[in-house]
Design a protein around this motif. Structure first.
Motif, mmCIF file in Angstrom:
data_model
loop_
_atom_site.group_PDB
_atom_site.id
_atom_site.type_symbol
_atom_site.label_atom_id
_atom_site.label_comp_id
_atom_site.label_asym_id
_atom_site.label_seq_id
_atom_site.Cartn_x
_atom_site.Cartn_y
_atom_site.Cartn_z
ATOM 1 N N ASP A 54 17.708 -5.646 11.602
ATOM 2 C CA ASP A 54 18.587 -5.457 10.453
ATOM 3 C C ASP A 54 18.649 -3.975 10.093
ATOM 4 N N LYS A 55 19.807 -3.391 10.257
ATOM 5 C CA LYS A 55 19.983 -1.948 10.046
ATOM 6 C C LYS A 55 19.927 -1.549 8.574
ATOM 7 N N LYS A 56 19.809 -2.509 7.646
ATOM 8 C CA LYS A 56 19.730 -2.180 6.219
ATOM 9 C C LYS A 56 18.544 -1.265 5.925
ATOM 10 N N TYR A 57 17.521 -1.314 6.758
ATOM 11 C CA TYR A 57 16.328 -0.488 6.538
ATOM 12 C C TYR A 57 16.594 0.999 6.763
ATOM 13 N N LEU A 58 17.608 1.327 7.529
ATOM 14 C CA LEU A 58 17.887 2.733 7.849
ATOM 15 C C LEU A 58 18.262 3.556 6.622
ATOM 16 N N THR A 59 18.784 2.917 5.584
ATOM 17 C CA THR A 59 19.142 3.649 4.371
ATOM 18 C C THR A 59 17.949 3.819 3.427
ATOM 19 N N ALA A 60 16.919 3.008 3.608
ATOM 20 C CA ALA A 60 15.770 3.034 2.706
ATOM 21 C C ALA A 60 14.542 3.729 3.269
ATOM 22 N N ALA A 61 14.533 3.948 4.592
ATOM 23 C CA ALA A 61 13.321 4.479 5.220
ATOM 24 C C ALA A 61 13.670 5.378 6.401
ATOM 25 N N ASN A 62 12.717 6.226 6.747
ATOM 26 C CA ASN A 62 12.830 7.057 7.942
ATOM 27 C C ASN A 62 12.254 6.231 9.097
ATOM 28 N N ILE A 63 13.113 5.789 9.998
ATOM 29 C CA ILE A 63 12.696 4.858 11.049
ATOM 30 C C ILE A 63 13.059 5.398 12.422
ATOM 31 N N LYS A 64 12.104 5.316 13.345
ATOM 32 C CA LYS A 64 12.324 5.697 14.731
ATOM 33 C C LYS A 64 12.199 4.440 15.579
ATOM 34 N N GLU A 65 13.302 4.068 16.264
ATOM 35 C CA GLU A 65 13.286 2.924 17.192
ATOM 36 C C GLU A 65 12.999 3.460 18.590
ATOM 37 N N VAL A 66 12.076 2.815 19.303
ATOM 38 C CA VAL A 66 11.633 3.350 20.600
ATOM 39 C C VAL A 66 12.035 2.482 21.810
ATOM 40 N N MET A 67 12.744 1.403 21.576
ATOM 41 C CA MET A 67 13.191 0.549 22.700
ATOM 42 C C MET A 67 14.690 0.328 22.615
ATOM 43 N N PHE A 112 0.798 -1.221 0.000
ATOM 44 C CA PHE A 112 0.000 0.000 0.000
ATOM 45 C C PHE A 112 0.835 1.276 0.000
ATOM 46 N N THR A 113 2.143 1.169 0.240
ATOM 47 C CA THR A 113 3.006 2.351 0.139
ATOM 48 C C THR A 113 4.466 1.929 0.034
ATOM 49 N N ASP A 114 5.268 2.843 -0.479
ATOM 50 C CA ASP A 114 6.714 2.646 -0.536
ATOM 51 C C ASP A 114 7.327 3.101 0.790
ATOM 52 N N LEU A 115 8.486 2.584 1.115
ATOM 53 C CA LEU A 115 9.152 2.910 2.377
ATOM 54 C C LEU A 115 9.481 4.392 2.508
ATOM 55 N N ASP A 116 9.797 5.049 1.404
ATOM 56 C CA ASP A 116 10.205 6.457 1.473
ATOM 57 C C ASP A 116 9.045 7.442 1.604
ATOM 58 N N LYS A 117 7.813 6.951 1.637
ATOM 59 C CA LYS A 117 6.633 7.814 1.746
ATOM 60 C C LYS A 117 6.124 7.953 3.184
ATOM 61 N N VAL A 118 6.711 7.179 4.106
ATOM 62 C CA VAL A 118 6.203 7.117 5.477
ATOM 63 C C VAL A 118 7.345 7.170 6.486
ATOM 64 N N ILE A 119 6.973 7.380 7.733
ATOM 65 C CA ILE A 119 7.901 7.298 8.853
ATOM 66 C C ILE A 119 7.493 6.050 9.641
ATOM 67 N N ILE A 120 8.432 5.153 9.853
ATOM 68 C CA ILE A 120 8.126 3.906 10.544
ATOM 69 C C ILE A 120 8.543 4.021 12.010
ATOM 70 N N ILE A 121 7.600 3.741 12.896
ATOM 71 C CA ILE A 121 7.884 3.703 14.327
ATOM 72 C C ILE A 121 7.883 2.236 14.734
#
Length: 178
Positions: free
Chosen positions: A165-178, A150-159
Motif C-alpha cells: 500500500d503506497k499510502k505509507y510513502l506520504t507518511a514515512a521515509n521508506i526504501k523498498e529493496v525488491m 516505540f516511535t512515530d513513522l516520521d522519526k525513522v527510515i523504514i527499509i
C-alpha cells in the motif's frame, strides 16, 4: 527461531541493503531480531564499533573482528535480547551514527510497534540517540499494530522488501529493496 524461516528472501534483501549503509568510522546499534542478525554477514566496512542488545549478534560481530559492546540488563530468553531499565540506562550515554531496529507492526495510526514493553523502551531510547534510525521490516508488518508503540513513522527510515500500500510513502521515509 520460528520467525527466522518466514519471508527469508525478503529479509535477506533487506539485510543486504541495510548492511551496505554501514561505513568505516560508524558507531552502530543493532537490535535483536532475525533480519538484523542476517545483516551481520553482509557488512563490508571494517572500522566499525557496534553496540547490540542481542548476545547472539554480539558473538557473530566479534567473530568477524569488530569491536562490540553489550549493554547491561536482563536477558529475555524468547528473543535472546538484553532488556530492562538497566539496559535503557546504559544506552543513554551513547550517540549512534546509525541504528538498525526490528519491529512487529507498522501503521499510519499507531506508528512503529512491538508487543513487549521492555523491548519497546530499548528501541525508543536507541532511536533518541541515533543520527539515522532504520527500521528493518518485511511487508507483512505493515498495517499491523502490536501492544506498544516505540516511535512515530516520521522519526525513522523504514527499509522493506516492498510496499503493498503506497499510502505509507506520504507518511514515512521508506526504501523498498525488491
Amino acid at each position: 527461531e520460528e520467525k527466522s524461516h518466514l519471508y527469508n528472501d525478503e529479509k535477506t534483501a533487506i539485510a543486504k541493503y541495510a548492511a551496505s549503509l554501514i561505513e568505516d568510522g560508524d558507531f552502530v546499534f543493532i537490535d535483536a531480531g532475525t533480519t538484523t542478525e542476517k545483516m551481520i554477514d553482509y557488512i563490508s566496512a571494517k572500522n566499525v564499533t557496534f553496540v547490540t542488545n542481542a548476545f547472539v549478534h554480539a558473538k557473530k560481530l566479534a567473530q568477524r573482528g569488530f569491536k562490540v559492546f553489550l549493554p547491561a540488563g536482563e536477558i529475555k530468553l524468547t528473543t535472546e535480547a538484553i532488556v530492562g531499565a538497566e539496559c535503557v540506562s546504559s544506552l543513554q550515554a551513547y550517540n549512534f551514527t546509525k541504528s538498525f531496529i526490528g519491529a512487529n507492526g507498522i501503521s499510519l495510526s499507531a506508528g512503529v510497534s512491538t508487543p513487549d514493553r521492555n523491548e519497546a523502551s530499548i528501541k525508543a531510547e536507541v532511536i533518541r540517540h541515533s543520527r539515522n534510525a532504520y527500521i528493518l521490516s518485511d511487508h507483512s508488518k505493515f498495517d499491523q499494530i502490536t501492544s506498544v508503540t516505540f516511535t512515530d513513522l516520521d522519526k525513522v527510515i523504514i527499509i522493506t522488501d516492498r510496499l503493498s500500500d503506497k499510502k505509507y510513502l506520504t507518511a514515512a521515509n521508506i526504501k523498498e529493496v525488491m
